[in-house]
Design a protein around this motif. Structure first.
Motif, PDB file in Angstrom:
ATOM      1  N   ALA A   1       0.946  -1.284   0.073  1.00 35.80           N
ATOM      2  CA  ALA A   1      -0.163   0.114  -0.146  1.00 35.80           C
ATOM      3  C   ALA A   1       0.897   1.215   0.020  1.00 35.80           C
ATOM      4  N   ILE A   2       1.815   1.287   0.817  1.00 31.99           N
ATOM      5  CA  ILE A   2       2.679   2.574   0.775  1.00 31.99           C
ATOM      6  C   ILE A   2       3.454   2.724  -0.523  1.00 31.99           C
ATOM      7  N   GLU A   3       3.948   1.673  -1.246  1.00 34.48           N
ATOM      8  CA  GLU A   3       4.419   2.063  -2.327  1.00 34.48           C
ATOM      9  C   GLU A   3       3.476   2.276  -3.409  1.00 34.48           C
ATOM     10  N   ARG A   4       2.338   1.682  -3.311  1.00 35.51           N
ATOM     11  CA  ARG A   4       1.184   2.131  -4.392  1.00 35.51           C
ATOM     12  C   ARG A   4       0.796   3.470  -4.115  1.00 35.51           C
ATOM     13  N   LEU A   5       0.698   3.922  -2.726  1.00 35.68           N
ATOM     14  CA  LEU A   5       0.429   5.476  -2.730  1.00 35.68           C
ATOM     15  C   LEU A   5       1.192   6.194  -3.409  1.00 35.68           C
ATOM     16  N   PHE A   6       2.528   6.230  -3.274  1.00 41.79           N
ATOM     17  CA  PHE A   6       3.570   6.945  -3.694  1.00 41.79           C
ATOM     18  C   PHE A   6       3.919   6.736  -5.209  1.00 41.79           C
ATOM     19  N   THR A   7       3.138   5.797  -5.904  1.00 45.39           N
ATOM     20  CA  THR A   7       3.244   5.424  -7.265  1.00 45.39           C
ATOM     21  C   THR A   7       2.113   5.821  -7.956  1.00 45.39           C
ATOM     22  N   ASN A   8       0.968   6.333  -7.137  1.00 45.86           N
ATOM     23  CA  ASN A   8      -0.344   6.681  -7.585  1.00 45.86           C
ATOM     24  C   ASN A   8      -1.304   5.333  -8.209  1.00 45.86           C
ATOM     25  N   THR A   9      -0.871   4.165  -7.710  1.00 49.62           N
ATOM     26  CA  THR A   9      -1.639   3.217  -7.986  1.00 49.62           C
ATOM     27  C   THR A   9      -2.461   2.585  -6.937  1.00 49.62           C
TER      28      THR A   9
ATOM     29  N   SER B   1       4.965  11.796  -2.159  1.00 44.08           N
ATOM     30  CA  SER B   1       6.251  10.777  -2.285  1.00 44.08           C
ATOM     31  C   SER B   1       7.152  10.858  -1.201  1.00 44.08           C
ATOM     32  N   ALA B   2       8.108  10.249  -1.015  1.00 48.01           N
ATOM     33  CA  ALA B   2       9.296  10.441  -0.257  1.00 48.01           C
ATOM     34  C   ALA B   2      10.458  10.090  -0.927  1.00 48.01           C
ATOM     35  N   HIS B   3      11.635  10.349  -0.433  1.00 47.20           N
ATOM     36  CA  HIS B   3      13.117   9.848  -1.017  1.00 47.20           C
ATOM     37  C   HIS B   3      12.970   8.327  -0.594  1.00 47.20           C
ATOM     38  N   LEU B   4      12.809   8.109   0.430  1.00 48.39           N
ATOM     39  CA  LEU B   4      13.145   6.721   0.797  1.00 48.39           C
ATOM     40  C   LEU B   4      12.038   6.130   1.899  1.00 48.39           C
ATOM     41  N   LEU B   5      11.818   4.983   1.729  1.00 50.29           N
ATOM     42  CA  LEU B   5      11.081   4.274   2.786  1.00 50.29           C
ATOM     43  C   LEU B   5      11.813   2.956   3.406  1.00 50.29           C
ATOM     44  N   ILE B   6      11.928   3.167   4.982  1.00 47.51           N
ATOM     45  CA  ILE B   6      12.440   2.040   5.611  1.00 47.51           C
ATOM     46  C   ILE B   6      11.476   1.216   6.310  1.00 47.51           C
ATOM     47  N   ARG B   7      11.444  -0.081   5.688  1.00 52.53           N
ATOM     48  CA  ARG B   7      10.376  -0.861   6.177  1.00 52.53           C
ATOM     49  C   ARG B   7      10.710  -1.356   7.663  1.00 52.53           C
ATOM     50  N   ARG B   8       9.898  -2.412   8.170  1.00 54.84           N
ATOM     51  CA  ARG B   8      10.174  -2.727   9.575  1.00 54.84           C
ATOM     52  C   ARG B   8      11.184  -3.576   9.704  1.00 54.84           C
ATOM     53  N   ASP B   9      11.731  -4.217   8.666  1.00 55.80           N
ATOM     54  CA  ASP B   9      12.932  -5.283   8.655  1.00 55.80           C
ATOM     55  C   ASP B   9      14.022  -4.658   8.245  1.00 55.80           C
ATOM     56  N   GLY B  10      14.091  -3.523   8.081  1.00 57.93           N
ATOM     57  CA  GLY B  10      15.218  -2.596   7.625  1.00 57.93           C
ATOM     58  C   GLY B  10      15.457  -2.402   6.092  1.00 57.93           C
ATOM     59  N   GLU B  11      14.570  -2.949   5.354  1.00 58.64           N
ATOM     60  CA  GLU B  11      14.578  -2.821   3.924  1.00 58.64           C
ATOM     61  C   GLU B  11      14.623  -1.372   3.575  1.00 58.64           C
ATOM     62  N   ILE B  12      15.280  -0.987   2.451  1.00 55.01           N
ATOM     63  CA  ILE B  12      15.241   0.539   2.199  1.00 55.01           C
ATOM     64  C   ILE B  12      14.674   0.513   0.731  1.00 55.01           C
ATOM     65  N   VAL B  13      13.778   1.250   0.588  1.00 53.46           N
ATOM     66  CA  VAL B  13      13.199   1.479  -0.857  1.00 53.46           C
ATOM     67  C   VAL B  13      13.266   2.997  -1.223  1.00 53.46           C
ATOM     68  N   GLN B  14      13.613   3.357  -2.421  1.00 52.21           N
ATOM     69  CA  GLN B  14      13.950   4.608  -2.803  1.00 52.21           C
ATOM     70  C   GLN B  14      12.762   4.924  -3.852  1.00 52.21           C
ATOM     71  N   PHE B  15      12.271   6.100  -3.803  1.00 53.02           N
ATOM     72  CA  PHE B  15      11.137   6.465  -4.625  1.00 53.02           C
ATOM     73  C   PHE B  15      11.719   7.575  -5.516  1.00 53.02           C
ATOM     74  N   VAL B  16      12.564   8.343  -4.963  1.00 58.73           N
ATOM     75  CA  VAL B  16      12.910   9.678  -5.732  1.00 58.73           C
ATOM     76  C   VAL B  16      14.240   9.750  -5.709  1.00 58.73           C
ATOM     77  N   PRO B  17      15.145  10.243  -6.573  1.00 57.62           N
ATOM     78  CA  PRO B  17      16.488  10.285  -6.469  1.00 57.62           C
ATOM     79  C   PRO B  17      16.691  11.735  -5.667  1.00 57.62           C
ATOM     80  N   PHE B  18      17.743  11.673  -4.702  1.00 57.43           N
ATOM     81  CA  PHE B  18      17.902  12.937  -3.817  1.00 57.43           C
ATOM     82  C   PHE B  18      18.050  14.263  -4.638  1.00 57.43           C
TER      83      PHE B  18
END
Length: 186
Positions: free
Chosen positions: A46-54, A72-89
């Motif tokens: 759901a978070i990824e879908r929100l940030f990608t308009n889907t 959007s945000a530049h990064l999301l840090i999930r509960r397990d520490g995985e890092i997802v980047q949506f926007v270049p800095f």
């Protein structure tokens, strides 16, 4: 961690259309956020879908009022520490909204213009996980090295820049522990 062409090499990339050019190219502060979708639930897309308009507004009652938002945000840090980047800095992510901050004695508005937005998967009341603090500390140390205008005094929470609208990352976020993680290399 390393940054290559304004992307964190260790992050999974999920490009968001919700970004644009920074008006002055300035990158000088970091804003921490907390997010969970549906509220209070962790995991899922759901978070990824929100940030990608889907985000499907019919998939959960909480999604209907937010599905049309363009955020959007530049990064999301999930509960397990995985890092997802949506926007270049070097681009402006749409994370702070109406915001205001006292920067070296002067008030600045529109923090999206010069900040990096980092979302932590969590809620104001649920303690964040060790893996998140460790990943966040690694990211922040890397940002400090790559973008010299960012330093320890230029790290804030969404609640501090939009106090009448936002409360995140919330009371469950341990700022003192983050500082210990930043000074520790373990």
């Amino acid at each position: 961690m390393t940054i290559d062409d304004h992307w964190l090499a260790e992050a999974r990339r999920v490009p968001s259309p919700n970004a644009n050019a920074r008006p002055d190219g300035e990158i000088s502060a970091v804003v921490l956020h907390g997010i969970s979708l549906p509220p209070g639930e962790f995991g899922g897309e759901a978070i990824e879908r929100l940030f990608t308009n889907t985000l499907d507004p019919a998939a959960h009652p909480a999604f209907e009022p937010i599905a049309a938002l363009r955020v959007s945000a530049h990064l999301l840090i999930r509960r397990d520490g995985e890092i997802v980047q949506f926007v270049p800095f070097d681009r402006r992510a749409w994370h702070a909204g109406r915001s205001r901050w006292c920067d070296a004695g002067r008030w600045r508005e529109g923090l999206n213009d010069f900040t990096i937005g980092i979302e932590l998967e969590g809620t104001d009341e649920t303690p964040y996980r060790e893996a998140q603090y460790r990943a966040l500390a690694g990211v922040i140390r890397t940002l400090y090295q790559h973008y010299p205008d960012i330093d320890g005094d230029r790290l804030t929470g969404h609640a501090h820049i939009a106090p009448l609208r936002k409360t995140d990352p919330g009371g469950a976020f341990d700022w003192a522990y983050l500082q210990r993680c930043l000074t520790s290399r373990g």
